[in-house]
Design an enzyme around this catalytic site. Structure first.
Site, PDB file in Angstrom:
ATOM      1  N   THR A  34      64.959  38.063  43.223  1.00  0.00           N
ATOM      2  CA  THR A  34      63.854  37.110  43.057  1.00  0.00           C
ATOM      3  C   THR A  34      63.145  36.769  44.359  1.00  0.00           C
ATOM      4  O   THR A  34      62.172  36.029  44.351  1.00  0.00           O
ATOM      5  CB  THR A  34      64.354  35.805  42.416  1.00  0.00           C
ATOM      6  OG1 THR A  34      65.349  35.230  43.268  1.00  0.00           O
ATOM      7  CG2 THR A  34      64.933  36.070  41.030  1.00  0.00           C
ATOM      8  N   HIS A  51      69.057  44.329  51.978  1.00  0.00           N
ATOM      9  CA  HIS A  51      69.706  44.079  50.683  1.00  0.00           C
ATOM     10  C   HIS A  51      69.596  45.316  49.787  1.00  0.00           C
ATOM     11  O   HIS A  51      70.575  45.707  49.145  1.00  0.00           O
ATOM     12  CB  HIS A  51      69.053  42.882  49.977  1.00  0.00           C
ATOM     13  CG  HIS A  51      69.723  41.582  50.224  1.00  0.00           C
ATOM     14  ND1 HIS A  51      70.798  41.142  49.482  1.00  0.00           N
ATOM     15  CD2 HIS A  51      69.479  40.608  51.130  1.00  0.00           C
ATOM     16  CE1 HIS A  51      71.179  39.963  49.922  1.00  0.00           C
ATOM     17  NE2 HIS A  51      70.396  39.612  50.931  1.00  0.00           N
TER      18      HIS A  51
END
Length: 185
Positions: A34, A51
């Site tokens: 998100t 990530h």
């Protein structure tokens, strides 16, 4: 209905790593990321790339903060695990999208919080229809001092209540401190 797990902790506590470890026991994983970087935010873009590189290549990634319930309603049945990282970024993005250029009043804050809690409830419902394990990662931001400005206090209150909303529906809740998870529920 699938199992719901909430993983919370402070910044850089190891909560994402713990959630990813839990998810790695499954083959069909959807990673809902998100955190959305602005075009000129090179530091945050680098964080996102780091990530992305750390996730298994077999996991599907959905990088959004809008339309998550609709996506899950259409596609969630094909996953064993749906990992949403993180609720704090989801709430941040939804909060500032709803606020826009308006002045933050108490009544507007209440309206925005209701909208955000509705989205979270829709995500919970959509995920539960799929029988997938739902993993939510969020920041515990209520352990510090009371923020000095109104917007930050309102945001802290909203994310605190959203975390409670998810925890109430969760089968398991973990708090991660310095890389060590502790089960609370």
């Amino acid at each position: 209905m699938g199992e719901i797990i909430l993983v919370t902790g402070g910044a850089r506590s190891g909560k994402s790593s713990f959630a990813e470890k839990v998810a790695s026991n499954s083959e069909r994983v959807l990673y809902v990321a998100t955190g959305i970087a602005f075009q000129d935010d090179m530091e945050f873009q680098a964080r996102i790339k780091k990530h992305q590189a750390s996730r298994p290549k077999t996991w599907e990634t959905l990088e959004v903060f809008q339309g998550i319930p609709e996506y899950l309603n259409a596609h969630a049945k094909k996953y064993e695990v749906i990992l949403l990282d993180c609720v704090t970024m989801l709430v941040t993005n939804l909060f500032f999208q709803a606020l826009g250029e308006q002045e933050l009043t108490n009544s507007l804050a209440d309206k925005i919080e209701t909208e955000i809690q509705s989205v979270v409830l829709e995500i919970l419902l959509a995920g539960s229809k799929a029988d997938a394990k739902l993993l939510f990662v969020t920041n515990e931001i209520g352990l510090g001092v009371v923020p000095e400005n109104k917007m930050t206090r309102i945001f802290r209150d909203i994310i605190g209540r959203v975390n409670q909303q998810i925890a109430a529906q969760s089968d398991e809740v973990y708090f991660v401190l310095s890389g060590i998870p502790k089960r609370w529920k």
